[in-house]
Design a protein around this motif. Structure first.
Motif, PDB file in Angstrom:
ATOM      1  N   GLY A  91       0.807  -1.211   0.000  1.00 13.67           N
ATOM      2  CA  GLY A  91       0.000   0.000   0.000  1.00 13.67           C
ATOM      3  C   GLY A  91       0.840   1.260   0.000  1.00 13.67           C
ATOM      4  O   GLY A  91       0.529   2.232  -0.692  1.00 13.67           O
ATOM      5  N   GLY A  92       1.946   1.254   0.777  1.00 12.81           N
ATOM      6  CA  GLY A  92       2.832   2.416   0.791  1.00 12.81           C
ATOM      7  C   GLY A  92       3.464   2.670  -0.561  1.00 12.81           C
ATOM      8  O   GLY A  92       3.505   3.811  -1.046  1.00 12.81           O
ATOM      9  N   ALA A  93       3.973   1.606  -1.191  1.00 13.24           N
ATOM     10  CA  ALA A  93       4.562   1.757  -2.532  1.00 13.24           C
ATOM     11  C   ALA A  93       3.489   2.170  -3.538  1.00 13.24           C
ATOM     12  O   ALA A  93       3.729   3.022  -4.419  1.00 13.24           O
ATOM     13  CB  ALA A  93       5.224   0.449  -2.956  1.00 13.24           C
ATOM     14  N   GLY A  94       2.291   1.567  -3.413  1.00 13.88           N
ATOM     15  CA  GLY A  94       1.205   1.927  -4.319  1.00 13.88           C
ATOM     16  C   GLY A  94       0.758   3.362  -4.150  1.00 13.88           C
ATOM     17  O   GLY A  94       0.415   4.036  -5.127  1.00 13.88           O
ATOM     18  N   ALA A  95       0.763   3.868  -2.913  1.00 16.89           N
ATOM     19  CA  ALA A  95       0.379   5.256  -2.670  1.00 16.89           C
ATOM     20  C   ALA A  95       1.358   6.216  -3.322  1.00 16.89           C
ATOM     21  O   ALA A  95       0.966   7.254  -3.869  1.00 16.89           O
ATOM     22  CB  ALA A  95       0.303   5.517  -1.167  1.00 16.89           C
ATOM     23  N   GLY A 109      -5.385   8.781 -10.680  1.00 22.05           N
ATOM     24  CA  GLY A 109      -4.383   8.770  -9.621  1.00 22.05           C
ATOM     25  C   GLY A 109      -5.013   8.833  -8.247  1.00 22.05           C
ATOM     26  O   GLY A 109      -4.591   8.142  -7.313  1.00 22.05           O
ATOM     27  N   LEU A 110      -6.068   9.643  -8.122  1.00 19.23           N
ATOM     28  CA  LEU A 110      -6.756   9.755  -6.840  1.00 19.23           C
ATOM     29  C   LEU A 110      -7.479   8.452  -6.479  1.00 19.23           C
ATOM     30  O   LEU A 110      -7.467   8.027  -5.327  1.00 19.23           O
ATOM     31  CB  LEU A 110      -7.750  10.911  -6.888  1.00 19.23           C
ATOM     32  N   VAL A 111      -8.092   7.808  -7.474  1.00 17.12           N
ATOM     33  CA  VAL A 111      -8.757   6.530  -7.232  1.00 17.12           C
ATOM     34  C   VAL A 111      -7.739   5.487  -6.765  1.00 17.12           C
ATOM     35  O   VAL A 111      -7.972   4.742  -5.800  1.00 17.12           O
ATOM     36  CB  VAL A 111      -9.485   6.038  -8.498  1.00 17.12           C
ATOM     37  N   ALA A 112      -6.587   5.452  -7.457  1.00 20.13           N
ATOM     38  CA  ALA A 112      -5.542   4.508  -7.065  1.00 20.13           C
ATOM     39  C   ALA A 112      -5.018   4.818  -5.666  1.00 20.13           C
ATOM     40  O   ALA A 112      -4.730   3.907  -4.874  1.00 20.13           O
ATOM     41  CB  ALA A 112      -4.392   4.548  -8.073  1.00 20.13           C
ATOM     42  N   ALA A 113      -4.902   6.102  -5.333  1.00 24.69           N
ATOM     43  CA  ALA A 113      -4.432   6.485  -4.005  1.00 24.69           C
ATOM     44  C   ALA A 113      -5.425   6.047  -2.926  1.00 24.69           C
ATOM     45  O   ALA A 113      -5.019   5.607  -1.846  1.00 24.69           O
ATOM     46  CB  ALA A 113      -4.216   7.998  -3.943  1.00 24.69           C
ATOM     47  N   VAL A 115      -7.394   3.447  -3.011  1.00 27.81           N
ATOM     48  CA  VAL A 115      -7.207   2.002  -2.814  1.00 27.81           C
ATOM     49  C   VAL A 115      -5.945   1.737  -2.006  1.00 27.81           C
ATOM     50  O   VAL A 115      -5.932   0.912  -1.084  1.00 27.81           O
ATOM     51  CB  VAL A 115      -7.142   1.281  -4.177  1.00 27.81           C
ATOM     52  N   ALA A 116      -4.868   2.455  -2.331  1.00 24.33           N
ATOM     53  CA  ALA A 116      -3.597   2.246  -1.638  1.00 24.33           C
ATOM     54  C   ALA A 116      -3.704   2.614  -0.166  1.00 24.33           C
ATOM     55  O   ALA A 116      -3.185   1.902   0.707  1.00 24.33           O
ATOM     56  CB  ALA A 116      -2.501   3.072  -2.308  1.00 24.33           C
ATOM     57  N   PHE A 117      -4.382   3.709   0.158  1.00 26.36           N
ATOM     58  CA  PHE A 117      -4.509   4.109   1.558  1.00 26.36           C
ATOM     59  C   PHE A 117      -5.405   3.151   2.338  1.00 26.36           C
ATOM     60  O   PHE A 117      -5.201   2.948   3.534  1.00 26.36           O
ATOM     61  CB  PHE A 117      -5.015   5.547   1.657  1.00 26.36           C
ATOM     62  N   ILE A 122      -5.621  -1.297   6.338  1.00 27.35           N
ATOM     63  CA  ILE A 122      -5.822  -2.714   6.648  1.00 27.35           C
ATOM     64  C   ILE A 122      -4.519  -3.338   7.143  1.00 27.35           C
ATOM     65  O   ILE A 122      -4.508  -4.099   8.111  1.00 27.35           O
ATOM     66  CB  ILE A 122      -6.341  -3.464   5.406  1.00 27.35           C
ATOM     67  N   GLY A 123      -3.417  -3.011   6.485  1.00 27.71           N
ATOM     68  CA  GLY A 123      -2.121  -3.558   6.899  1.00 27.71           C
ATOM     69  C   GLY A 123      -1.724  -3.126   8.294  1.00 27.71           C
ATOM     70  O   GLY A 123      -1.280  -3.945   9.116  1.00 27.71           O
ATOM     71  N   VAL A 124      -1.907  -1.836   8.594  1.00 26.22           N
ATOM     72  CA  VAL A 124      -1.601  -1.330   9.934  1.00 26.22           C
ATOM     73  C   VAL A 124      -2.468  -2.019  10.974  1.00 26.22           C
ATOM     74  O   VAL A 124      -1.989  -2.453  12.036  1.00 26.22           O
ATOM     75  CB  VAL A 124      -1.813   0.195  10.000  1.00 26.22           C
TER      76      VAL A 124
END
Length: 449
Positions: A91-95, A109-113, A115-117, A122-124
């Protein structure tokens, strides 16, 4: 489940788990600090864009009880920590990639961000919840305050080292450079966390019983029926709401009311963080070496830290009435020490309560506490800033507006301290249980068994 031996994790094991928290903090600070700056400065996006993304990463963590339940059902925490760190790193790399994409196609880009956040959140949640459960179940009760201090200091170290390193290597800025550097940083964080946790649970895996675990809703209801869990969850929410509400308004307050320059207000924030560190270290040291005395009880530190935080926050509320003579830096330092003391004591108490239930629902209980904390942090900064704006419109006075909000935060801290008085036996190690905490002659005393 077949019972396993009691807590045996030594200081080396605690430091290993602290490295997991360091790695977790390293990835989080990239998303909440570095990418936030790039979106607002280099991409000239409204500040609410990264604000909403960070809020989404907190909001999804309301599912922490479900992830904790999953680790309960499986009998091991390591897979959830490793899996959560993998998702967090991706997620960090994707963000970072999504942020670079915004410069070409803002919408996609905002849509992808987004999803990444969500992946970051979830990971945290998955990794952080199981990490705390592992500390709660594998660390002896008398070591939990020091363990909480060590782990949180190592997380702060992750913040500092990552921010400093990225600041040194990211210039000259380019989207490609950002993506490459963040990808390397997140890969290193994942490798460090995996190596640190690997083998900690070796030989301690529980053998699943023939009886199937209860459904998630039943397990959650069982945890919530525990009065201590309910009270502590409310305490966590209110105290962390008060803790986080000043994040976005302290520096503007110093600038608008006291005339601080940007550099001076940033240094003031450093004074607060320095106080937080000192408060955390004090709790870990005192509870470890004076654990059998009243001053060494977690309950005394939680209640005292909350009430002192309330007094310090009330001082900030009054500071605007005499900005030329008020010792603002000292006030903020005292606030930081009080914040750090109650926060790390509350984390250690959280571990004790999660590990102290009658049934093996440590992950579910810790998930409930983590969800309360995440929601409070997600709301705190936003509500603090919005409240100041509304107060300025209503009162037409900058000092009065900020003072009103700080006074409300002071009230939340006092209310949190009073709630902590009712936690009773749930928050202490068996050898030094707090039977009651009394308010007498203005002094809070823990009566220790």
């Amino acid at each position: 489940m077949v019972p396993v031996p009691g807590p045996t994790l030594g200081w080396l094991g605690i430091l290993r788990l602290g490295l997991v928290q360091t790695a977790l903090g390293a990835v989080v600070v990239i998303s909440t600090s570095t990418l936030n700056r790039v979106m607002v400065v280099e991409l000239a996006l409204p500040a609410m864009v990264p604000g909403l993304l960070v809020a989404a990463h907190y909001a999804v963590q309301v599912l922490r009880p479900r992830w904790g339940y999953g680790s309960d059902a499986g009998g091991r925490r390591t897979p959830w920590i490793v899996g959560g760190m993998a998702l967090l790193s991706l997620g960090g790399a994707g963000a970072a990639a999504a942020t670079a994409w915004m410069s070409v196609d803002p919408v996609l880009g905002l849509v992808a961000a987004a999803v990444a956040f969500l992946m970051i959140g979830i990971g945290v949640g998955a990794a952080g919840t199981s990490l705390l459960v592992l500390l709660a179940t594998e660390v002896a009760p008398e070591r939990r305050p020091a363990a909480a201090t060590v782990v949180w200091l190592m997380m702060i170290a992750g913040f500092a080292v990552t921010a400093g390193t990225l600041g040194a290597v990211i210039d000259p800025y380019s989207p490609q450079r950002l993506v490459a550097i963040v990808a390397v940083a997140t890969a290193i964080a994942f490798a460090v966390a995996t190596l640190a946790v690997w083998g900690v649970e070796r030989g301690r895996r529980q053998t699943p019983s023939a009886e199937a675990p209860p459904p998630f809703r039943a397990a959650l209801a069982e945890a919530w029926r525990d009065a201590t869990v309910r009270r502590f969850s409310v305490f966590v929410f209110l105290s962390m709401l008060a803790y986080s509400a000043q994040d976005l308004i302290l520096e503007p307050y110093a600038g608008l009311v006291f005339g601080f320059t940007p550099g001076q207000s940033t240094a003031l924030s450093g004074v607060h963080h320095g106080g937080v560190l000192l408060g955390m270290i004090a709790v870990g040291a005192v509870c470890t070496f004076l654990g059998r005395r009243r001053i060494g009880t977690l309950g005394a530190w939680v209640v005292g830290g909350c009430l002192c935080s309330g007094v310090a926050m009330l001082g900030l509320a009054l500071a605007g009435t005499a900005p030329t003579v008020w010792p603002l830096r000292l006030n903020v330092f005292v606030l930081g020490v009080s914040n750090g003391a109650f926060a790390v004591a509350a984390i250690a108490m959280m571990m004790s309560i999660a590990a102290g239930g009658q049934s093996r629902r440590e992950g579910t209980r810790m998930g409930v506490f983590g969800a309360a904390q995440a929601v409070a942090f997600g709301l705190g900064g936003f509500l603090g800033a919005v409240s100041v704006d509304l107060a300025r419109l209503a009162l037409d006075s900058i000092p009065a507006a900020y003072g009103t909000v700080f006074a409300v935060e002071a009230g939340l801290f006092v209310l949190s301290g009073l709630l902590a008085l009712r936690l009773g036996r749930g928050g202490e190690a068996p050898a030094r249980t707090i039977d009651r905490l009394t308010l007498g002659r203005g002094v809070i005393a823990g009566v220790v068994r």
